[in-house]
Write a protein that holds these residues in place. Structure first.
Motif, PDB file in Angstrom:
ATOM      1  N   SER A 162      45.904 -83.911  29.423  1.00 22.79           N
ATOM      2  CA  SER A 162      46.526 -84.962  29.402  1.00 22.79           C
ATOM      3  C   SER A 162      47.576 -85.174  27.991  1.00 22.79           C
ATOM      4  O   SER A 162      47.216 -84.537  27.048  1.00 22.79           O
ATOM      5  CB  SER A 162      45.658 -86.118  29.380  1.00 22.79           C
ATOM      6  N   TYR A 163      48.400 -86.204  27.763  1.00 24.37           N
ATOM      7  CA  TYR A 163      49.345 -86.423  26.790  1.00 24.37           C
ATOM      8  C   TYR A 163      48.396 -86.916  25.498  1.00 24.37           C
ATOM      9  O   TYR A 163      48.602 -86.374  24.376  1.00 24.37           O
ATOM     10  CB  TYR A 163      50.198 -87.450  27.059  1.00 24.37           C
ATOM     11  N   ARG A 168      45.832 -84.900  20.362  1.00 22.93           N
ATOM     12  CA  ARG A 168      44.878 -85.013  19.485  1.00 22.93           C
ATOM     13  C   ARG A 168      44.622 -83.533  19.233  1.00 22.93           C
ATOM     14  O   ARG A 168      44.244 -83.281  17.802  1.00 22.93           O
ATOM     15  CB  ARG A 168      43.655 -85.668  20.142  1.00 22.93           C
ATOM     16  N   GLN A 169      44.908 -82.714  20.096  1.00 21.42           N
ATOM     17  CA  GLN A 169      44.525 -81.062  19.920  1.00 21.42           C
ATOM     18  C   GLN A 169      45.521 -80.342  19.165  1.00 21.42           C
ATOM     19  O   GLN A 169      45.184 -79.873  18.201  1.00 21.42           O
ATOM     20  CB  GLN A 169      44.212 -80.660  21.219  1.00 21.42           C
ATOM     21  N   ARG A 170      46.676 -80.865  19.353  1.00 22.74           N
ATOM     22  CA  ARG A 170      47.858 -80.133  18.540  1.00 22.74           C
ATOM     23  C   ARG A 170      48.588 -80.673  17.309  1.00 22.74           C
ATOM     24  O   ARG A 170      48.982 -80.129  16.373  1.00 22.74           O
ATOM     25  CB  ARG A 170      48.868 -79.831  19.548  1.00 22.74           C
ATOM     26  N   ILE A 171      48.204 -82.171  17.101  1.00 26.00           N
ATOM     27  CA  ILE A 171      48.777 -82.720  15.857  1.00 26.00           C
ATOM     28  C   ILE A 171      47.811 -83.430  15.231  1.00 26.00           C
ATOM     29  O   ILE A 171      47.540 -83.121  13.729  1.00 26.00           O
ATOM     30  CB  ILE A 171      49.721 -83.673  16.332  1.00 26.00           C
ATOM     31  N   GLY A 176      44.415 -83.929  10.349  1.00 30.54           N
ATOM     32  CA  GLY A 176      43.343 -85.010   9.893  1.00 30.54           C
ATOM     33  C   GLY A 176      43.556 -86.329  10.089  1.00 30.54           C
ATOM     34  O   GLY A 176      43.652 -87.168   9.114  1.00 30.54           O
ATOM     35  N   MET A 177      43.889 -86.499  11.235  1.00 28.90           N
ATOM     36  CA  MET A 177      44.368 -87.911  11.741  1.00 28.90           C
ATOM     37  C   MET A 177      43.383 -88.687  12.801  1.00 28.90           C
ATOM     38  O   MET A 177      43.888 -88.494  14.037  1.00 28.90           O
ATOM     39  CB  MET A 177      45.991 -88.018  12.220  1.00 28.90           C
ATOM     40  N   PRO A 178      42.161 -88.968  12.489  1.00 28.96           N
ATOM     41  CA  PRO A 178      41.187 -89.213  13.559  1.00 28.96           C
ATOM     42  C   PRO A 178      41.452 -90.535  14.199  1.00 28.96           C
ATOM     43  O   PRO A 178      40.942 -90.735  15.248  1.00 28.96           O
ATOM     44  CB  PRO A 178      40.002 -89.569  12.674  1.00 28.96           C
ATOM     45  N   ASP A 179      42.539 -91.381  13.784  1.00 29.82           N
ATOM     46  CA  ASP A 179      42.583 -92.601  14.536  1.00 29.82           C
ATOM     47  C   ASP A 179      43.942 -92.697  15.099  1.00 29.82           C
ATOM     48  O   ASP A 179      44.625 -93.813  15.352  1.00 29.82           O
ATOM     49  CB  ASP A 179      42.442 -93.721  13.444  1.00 29.82           C
ATOM     50  N   ALA A 215      52.909 -94.857  24.020  1.00 26.86           N
ATOM     51  CA  ALA A 215      51.364 -95.094  23.905  1.00 26.86           C
ATOM     52  C   ALA A 215      50.529 -94.959  22.878  1.00 26.86           C
ATOM     53  O   ALA A 215      49.277 -95.587  23.062  1.00 26.86           O
ATOM     54  CB  ALA A 215      50.926 -94.192  25.282  1.00 26.86           C
ATOM     55  N   LEU A 216      50.889 -94.505  21.828  1.00 26.83           N
ATOM     56  CA  LEU A 216      50.118 -94.000  20.815  1.00 26.83           C
ATOM     57  C   LEU A 216      49.482 -95.300  19.918  1.00 26.83           C
ATOM     58  O   LEU A 216      50.344 -96.276  19.386  1.00 26.83           O
ATOM     59  CB  LEU A 216      50.522 -92.925  19.611  1.00 26.83           C
ATOM     60  N   ARG A 217      48.418 -95.059  19.536  1.00 20.88           N
ATOM     61  CA  ARG A 217      47.905 -96.061  18.385  1.00 20.88           C
ATOM     62  C   ARG A 217      47.497 -95.330  17.308  1.00 20.88           C
ATOM     63  O   ARG A 217      47.270 -94.321  17.140  1.00 20.88           O
ATOM     64  CB  ARG A 217      46.600 -96.848  18.696  1.00 20.88           C
TER      65      ARG A 217
END
Length: 416
Positions: A162-163, A168-171, A176-179, A215-217
């Motif tokens: 999924s997008y 999350r996996q590639r960027i 180090g961007m957990p949110d 769609a990102l937060r």
């Protein structure tokens, strides 16, 4: 915010000296939730640069190429439009030169407060298969939410995830961007700012099919990590892919503005500002950087009122802050004479309504926003730097409205 444009703003700055945060306002008009660098906002179309970085990274991995036709990654049952023997490529989608429109003509939200929620993959494919391109592919910049949403979908299909997982996996995880994600964790939900249109709380947006478009937060903290990596202040496995997205590739209608892969590039004197903004029903966002000064700025607000000028001004003080107008009081009964539909162009309508003594305007394919009176006939938006002037005949009949935006005046005739 003191003039009613915004409820809360978080400004973050990163440069070789470190990071700084400036906050003002609140995470919601109701409650006492703190507003800080860990507050979660919808970042809207800033998602598009994440999509383009995913594309650039997949090019480096050898998974795709910029000049791959999109037909290669579509189901056999879907046929992408062509024109004069040319095919739309992944690169065309990322540079907004595909010839696809801003929004598909089968976009008809059941809930205008959450307009993308019910737009399906079937509808996306249906539009693509039936659409006839109006101009040659690659010939002209034309901003398309649909096009970048389609790009995110094609990358999902190619990667087999999924997008949200791709980001999350590639960027997000490597940097180090957990949110930074679409699906909120319970902790992120607790830290989320409430979206507002004016002083009214509005719902969050869900964008399942066109996720790559908006769609990102994220948070100010995560976005400064992201900008630091783009500038090169921190090293990451994405450095080469990110730099590939910054290179100007296509001119726009503005002489000082071009586009790379996703990112826009504004030339201001001797400085280049690489930037993108975003907006959903109750949020506005800005992210940009200047490599010569090694400075990045993020501005996040939980109101549908742009704060782009703050970001640009921080990166280049010669770019002035916009003039903030102050509403005047008029008789609410005057607003009723403006209610109606106004034809702005083929397929574009201004729908003017009233609600609780407020004048609301909705452009086709966009949310409904309040406009505020400067006089009995002149109104202004707080969400963007735009104004409306209603045209009246001598007998008081309203026949048209003029939209003033970006130095251009466009007249919309009132429909019977």
């Amino acid at each position: 915010m003191d003039r009613g444009y915004n409820v809360g703003i978080v400004l973050g700055v990163v440069n070789p000296d470190g990071v700084q945060y400036f906050t003002y306002g609140s995470a919601a008009l109701s409650g006492d939730q703190p507003l800080n660098e860990s507050t979660v906002f919808e970042i809207g179309s800033i998602s598009k640069v994440f999509t383009s970085i995913l594309l650039a990274d997949m090019v480096e991995r050898g998974d795709v190429a910029l000049d791959d036709p999109i037909q290669r990654y579509l189901p056999d049952s879907v046929e992408a439009p062509t024109r004069n023997g040319a095919s739309i490529t992944l690169g065309h989608l990322a540079t907004q030169t595909s010839g696809l429109p801003r929004m598909p003509d089968n976009f008809a939200p059941a809930d205008p407060a959450n307009p993308y929620a019910d737009y399906s993959t079937v509808q996306m494919y249906e539009f693509l298969s039936k659409h006839t391109l109006r101009r040659d592919i690659g010939s002209q910049y034309e901003y398309s939410n649909y096009g970048v949403g389609l790009l995110g979908h094609l990358l999902e299909r190619r990667a087999g995830m999924s997008y949200d997982e791709l980001v999350r996996q590639r960027i997000a995880h490597p940097l180090g961007m957990p949110d930074t994600r679409i699906k909120l964790t319970p902790d992120m939900r607790d830290r989320s700012a409430t979206g507002h249109s004016g002083s009214r709380e509005v719902s969050n947006w869900d964008i399942p099919t066109l996720a790559g478009a908006g769609a990102l937060r994220s948070t100010a903290r995560d976005m400064l990590v992201f900008l630091a990596a783009n500038i090169g202040l921190t090293k990451s496995p994405l450095q080469s892919a990110m730099e590939n997205t910054h290179r100007p590739r296509q001119e726009t209608a503005r002489s000082n503005l071009s586009i790379g892969l996703g990112w826009h590039i504004l030339t201001s004197g001797d400085r280049q500002i690489v930037w993108h903004n975003g907006g959903t029903g109750g949020y506005r966002s800005f992210a940009g950087f200047a490599k010569d000064s090694e400075t990045g700025v993020v501005v996040l607000t939980n109101t549908a009122s742009s704060a782009d000028d703050i970001g640009f001004h921080f990166l280049d003080p010669s770019l002035e802050l916009r003039d903030l107008r102050i509403p005047v009081d008029i008789d609410p009964t005057i607003l009723e004479r403006y209610v109606g539909k106004y034809q702005l162009g083929p397929g574009f309508m201004l729908d003017v309504t009233t609600e609780n003594g407020k004048l609301l305007v909705q452009l086709t394919g966009q949310p409904r926003f309040q406009v505020f009176p400067q006089s009995e006939t002149d109104f202004f938006y707080m969400v963007v730097d735009a104004q409306l002037t209603f045209v009246q005949e001598e007998d008081g009949q309203v026949t048209a409205v003029v939209l003033h935006q970006g130095g251009i005046d466009r007249t919309a005739q009132r429909l019977p």
